[in-house]
Design a protein around this motif. Structure first.
Motif, short mmCIF file in Angstrom:
data_model
loop_
_atom_site.label_atom_id
_atom_site.label_comp_id
_atom_site.label_asym_id
_atom_site.label_seq_id
_atom_site.Cartn_x
_atom_site.Cartn_y
_atom_site.Cartn_z
N LEU A 332 0.84 -1.20 0.00
CA LEU A 332 0.00 0.00 0.00
C LEU A 332 0.87 1.25 0.00
CD1 LEU A 332 -2.95 1.09 0.23
CD2 LEU A 332 -2.58 1.20 2.70
N THR A 333 0.49 2.24 -0.80
CA THR A 333 1.21 3.52 -0.87
C THR A 333 0.22 4.66 -0.67
OG1 THR A 333 0.96 3.61 -3.28
CG2 THR A 333 2.97 2.58 -2.42
N GLY A 334 0.77 5.85 -0.55
CA GLY A 334 -0.06 7.04 -0.36
C GLY A 334 -0.01 7.53 1.07
N VAL A 335 -0.79 8.56 1.35
CA VAL A 335 -0.79 9.17 2.68
C VAL A 335 -1.89 8.62 3.59
CG1 VAL A 335 0.24 11.30 1.83
CG2 VAL A 335 -2.26 11.09 1.94
N TRP A 336 -2.85 7.90 3.02
CA TRP A 336 -4.01 7.47 3.79
C TRP A 336 -3.65 6.25 4.62
CZ3 TRP A 336 -7.26 11.32 3.56
CH2 TRP A 336 -7.25 12.12 2.43
N LEU A 337 -3.88 6.33 5.92
CA LEU A 337 -3.53 5.28 6.86
C LEU A 337 -4.78 4.47 7.21
CD1 LEU A 337 -1.01 4.34 8.56
CD2 LEU A 337 -2.02 5.62 10.46
N PRO A 338 -4.79 3.17 6.93
CA PRO A 338 -5.99 2.35 7.22
C PRO A 338 -6.33 2.36 8.71
CG PRO A 338 -4.49 1.18 5.74
CD PRO A 338 -3.75 2.39 6.24
N THR A 339 -7.61 2.49 9.02
CA THR A 339 -8.10 2.46 10.40
C THR A 339 -9.33 1.57 10.47
OG1 THR A 339 -9.50 4.42 10.08
CG2 THR A 339 -7.26 4.79 10.88
N VAL A 340 -9.74 1.28 11.68
CA VAL A 340 -10.92 0.44 11.92
C VAL A 340 -11.79 1.15 12.95
CG1 VAL A 340 -11.77 -1.79 12.72
CG2 VAL A 340 -9.64 -1.67 11.42
N GLY A 341 -13.09 1.24 12.67
CA GLY A 341 -14.00 1.85 13.64
C GLY A 341 -13.59 3.26 14.01
N GLN A 342 -13.68 3.56 15.30
CA GLN A 342 -13.30 4.86 15.84
C GLN A 342 -12.09 4.66 16.74
OE1 GLN A 342 -15.09 7.30 14.64
NE2 GLN A 342 -14.24 9.09 15.68
N ALA A 343 -10.97 5.26 16.40
CA ALA A 343 -9.73 5.06 17.14
C ALA A 343 -9.76 5.82 18.46
CB ALA A 343 -8.53 5.51 16.31
N THR A 344 -9.17 5.20 19.48
CA THR A 344 -9.00 5.87 20.78
C THR A 344 -7.53 6.08 21.13
OG1 THR A 344 -9.13 3.72 21.92
CG2 THR A 344 -11.18 4.96 21.67
N SER A 345 -6.62 5.42 20.41
CA SER A 345 -5.19 5.67 20.59
C SER A 345 -4.43 5.03 19.44
CB SER A 345 -4.68 5.12 21.93
OG SER A 345 -4.66 3.71 21.92
N PHE A 346 -3.26 5.64 19.12
CA PHE A 346 -2.37 5.13 18.08
C PHE A 346 -1.00 4.88 18.69
CE2 PHE A 346 -5.48 7.01 15.25
CZ PHE A 346 -5.45 6.19 14.12
N ASP A 347 -0.33 3.84 18.20
CA ASP A 347 1.04 3.57 18.59
C ASP A 347 1.80 3.15 17.33
OD1 ASP A 347 3.42 3.01 19.79
OD2 ASP A 347 2.75 1.21 20.85
N VAL A 348 2.54 4.12 16.75
CA VAL A 348 3.30 3.87 15.52
C VAL A 348 4.70 3.44 15.92
CG1 VAL A 348 4.09 4.83 13.34
CG2 VAL A 348 1.91 5.56 14.30
N ALA A 349 5.13 2.28 15.41
CA ALA A 349 6.42 1.73 15.83
C ALA A 349 7.59 2.57 15.35
CB ALA A 349 6.55 0.29 15.31
#
Length: 757
Positions: A332-349
């Protein structure tokens, strides 16, 4: 001499007024942190700062000692209040606590400004709140209790005002405490307190100040909206780190066919922990310009939200099944980051890309400004809302939401929607009627002729939607059907938006889910009161193709649809090749900036109203003095000119609080003025000048010879030099106060004999 009882009482009033207004000024910052999470830092900082200031005043410690004590208190208590993760048992500081507090003293300001509220309390984010409360209360109370001069003690009122400015700079667009309330309370408390501490509190001044404050507040609260209209609050965080603007990127929906043609078998991403039946959201689009559906997300409409940086936690009102989802990006490329439902927190490695994360809590979409790349891993805590049935939604009304206005939409969408949903009785029945008609009456085709698909153009511009709904055969894929249904729903008054994402075709019962290009899908979401955004799938089944089904479908006639007139020649034409349609840029509606300048002029007019009202008394005083001076200098009688010049010297001295006496002769007044300015920098000049001026005035008044006009002009030149030396001999505050002093205007001396001054 002030008794201890009176000193204690005065100190109590000082503390209550200053600390109370400081707490009110900083209260809006609680919403920035997420509510009560920052309350211990606020209350603890106020109490500790006040305690240090009171102890320093009682013990008569030096300012340096008080500063040192503040630093010690910060190290001992700062960990528990602002960095509890570094402490032992949540209270005792560890070796890491001073380091984290020092880092937070510098970095927390930027973090609070650049993260989307609520920023949370991780790391040392609370240091900004703690420092404002601790240092602000220590400075304000110390100045009020330790200053020897009343005017210096009154200057402590500046600290809560500075805290208001800090709260505005670090705050949110909609503060929890209305700015009018904060400003009014501070004015009603601090102005009388400062006048009382400076020894200037008089009954008439209280009335005058109250009247001016009432006029200013009324002009700002009532006159502002009337002149300038509703305006958005300017937020500094928007200027420092502007929100992500989706208009800088092509429409995600236009790339629908690219996923099918090029990435059908490519492993785009792998998702672990995906709840059963959950969809993967890539982008949410609610702006249509006649060419494409695109992401708004620039704050232009309430329902569009904004893409902002987020803190440790993200507040949400959505209720549903909580889940922890792990994602690894593949092709996958581009700026759009896949999400599910409504996020309550993110942790990008990957910390190098984590700073580019932007999330839109109104649409549930996310982006990485630097783009996603193969191997990127991140985890998301989400809430997946349940999908209510039509019976559960029942007669619920459509949500009253502000969405971007549609432009260039084809007429056929509204005409067809009205005919298809003519028998629907409530909003959910309208939405279901549109969904059912499109999915049952239409055919599915990606339009890839080489793969044996029925010919079907890509794109979803006005011309393509017209051919879909009004053509001989309705054929397309998720791009066209979702775009058409969203336009039809909006035409029926329903708040609708298009979502591009992935719906796994055959997800495994357990374990990771691999997403490929063939899982791409577009659907429509419509918002209902009490249920939020509900998904609808208008795309026909993939097996419902023209080659197989056009002969088998029952001969039931299509709904009678009034055909719209053909599109004008300038209408958008479909591309020659099966590629995504370009996105047009809206031309500037105000290329010359006239509207912007008019808005600036209106705002300036509103702001100037209270300023003019407050400045009017001082302008009148200055004008009266200028008129008096002009009448004296331009008298037709040279004797009156000279005598008026001497009176001007006496009036200036009186306004400078250096009066020469009421009934003294000119020579006596000159000696009194010389003594009064003896300690001034230009005291010798003043003494010599006033003596010469007194003798010249006596000669002009009592001598038989009448002075000439040139003599009068020269005399006034000496008066100007003398007045300049007198004003230069006092401080700048005294000079400013002398300009607006009414002492010389109130001194209504009657006519005196010519031998007196």
């Amino acid at each position: 001499m002030t008794t201890p009882h009176r000193s204690a009482g005065r100190a109590t009033v000082d503390i209550v007024c200053l600390v109370g207004t400081l707490a009110l000024a900083l209260a809006p910052l609680l919403a920035v942190y997420g509510g009560l999470v920052a309350l211990p830092a606020l209350v603890g900082g106020l109490l500790l700062g006040t305690g240090v200031a009171v102890l320093g005043a009682v013990r008569r410690w030096s300012a340096l000692t008080v500063v040192a004590l503040v630093l010690v208190v910060l190290v001992l208590a700062g960990g528990a209040l602002a960095a509890p993760s570094t402490t032992i048992a949540g209270t005792l500081p560890s070796l890491d606590t001073p380091v984290e507090l020092a880092r937070g003293s510098v970095a927390s300001w930027k973090q609070v400004l650049t993260l989307q509220p609520p920023v949370g309390s991780s790391g040392s984010l609370l240091m900004a709140m703690l420092l404002l409360a601790l240092v602000g209360s220590a400075v304000a109370v110390s100045v009020a209790l330790r200053a020897r001069r009343p005017a210096a003690a009154a200057s402590a009122a500046v600290v809560p005002v500075a805290a208001v400015v800090a709260a505005i700079l670090l705050g949110t667009r909609v503060p929890t405490v209305p700015p009018t309330v904060t400003g009014t309370v501070l004015a009603l408390v601090l102005l009388p307190w400062a006048a009382w501490r400076a020894g200037l509190l008089r009954a008439r001044r209280v009335v005058a100040t109250g009247l001016l404050a009432t006029i200013a507040v009324a002009a700002g609260v009532l006159g502002g909206p009337a002149v300038a209209g509703p305006t958005d609050r300017i937020v500094v965080r928007d200027e420092i780190v502007p929100p992500f603007d989706p208009r800088d990127y092509p429409s995600p929906l236009s790339a629908f066919r690219e996923f099918v043609k090029k990435d059908e078998d490519a492993k785009l991403l792998t998702v672990t922990g995906l709840p059963a039946g959950a969809r993967i959201r890539l982008a949410t689009m609610d702006r249509y310009d006649g060419v494409v559906w695109n992401v708004a997300g620039d704050g232009s409409a309430q329902a569009s939200g904004e893409f902002r940086r987020v803190g440790d936690t993200i507040d949400t009102t959505v209720r549903g099944e909580p889940a922890h989802v792990q994602v690894q990006i593949g092709d996958l490329t581009g700026v759009w980051l896949p999400t599910v439902g409504q996020a309550t927190s993110f942790d990008v490695a990957d910390p190098s890309v984590a700073s580019g994360l932007r999330y839109n809590d109104a649409t549930g979409a996310a982006v990485l400004t630097g783009g996603v790349h193969a191997g990127l891993r991140y985890e998301v805590d989400v809430v997946v809302p349940p999908v209510p049935s039509d019976d559960e939604v029942g007669s619920a009304a459509a949500s009253d939401l502000s969405q971007p206005a549609l432009t260039g939409e084809p007429d056929v969408a509204a005409i067809t929607a009205a005919d298809v949903a003519r028998d629907a009785g409530n909003p959910v029945q309208i939405a279901r009627a549109l969904t059912t008609w499109l999915s049952e009456e239409g055919f599915f085709s990606h339009g890839i002729v080489d793969a044996g698909d029925y010919a079907s153009l890509s794109g979803h511009g006005a011309d393509r939607i017209t051919s879909l709904l009004a053509g001989d055969i309705m054929v397309g894929d998720g791009e066209q059907y979702a775009a058409a249904m969203a336009l039809m729903a909006r035409a029926m008054g329903l708040p609708a938006r298009v979502v591009l994402g992935f719906v796994p075709q055959d997800p495994p019962a357990t374990g990771p889910v691999t997403i490929t290009g063939k899982d791409i899908e577009a659907w429509v979401e419509i918002s209902f009161q009490g249920y939020g955004w509900v998904p609808f799938d208008p795309t026909p089944p993939r097996e419902q193709t023209p080659q197989e089904d056009d002969q088998q479908k029952p001969s039931e006639p299509d709904p009678q649809v009034v055909q719209p007139p053909p599109p004008p020649p300038a209408a958008v034409t479909p591309p020659d090749e099966d590629t995504e349609q370009p996105q047009t840029d809206d031309p500037s509606k105000d290329a010359d900036g006239t509207e912007q300048w008019l808005r600036i002029a209106r705002v300036a007019g509103v702001v100037s109203i209270p300023v003019l009202l407050l400045a009017a008394p001082f302008v009148v005083i200055v004008a009266l003095k200028a008129r008096r001076r002009r009448r004296r200098r331009r008298s037709v009688d040279p004797v009156v000119q000279v005598a008026g010049g001497w009176d001007e010297v006496l009036d200036v001295a009186r306004d400078l609080h250096r009066p020469a006496g009421r009934m003294a002769t000119r020579n006596e007044s000159a000696r009194a003025l010389a003594a009064s300015f003896a300690d001034a920098p230009d005291g010798a000049v003043v003494a010599a000048r006033v003596g010469a001026l007194a003798r010249s005035a006596d000669h002009a008044v009592f001598s038989a010879a009448v002075p000439s006009a040139a003599d009068a002009t020269a005399y006034w030149a000496d008066v100007q030099v003398t007045v300049g030396a007198m004003t230069h001999g006092v401080g700048w505050r005294r000079r400013m106060r002398a300009r607006v002093s009414t002492a010389s205007l109130r001194d209504r001396r009657g006519r005196r004999p010519k031998g007196t001054s």
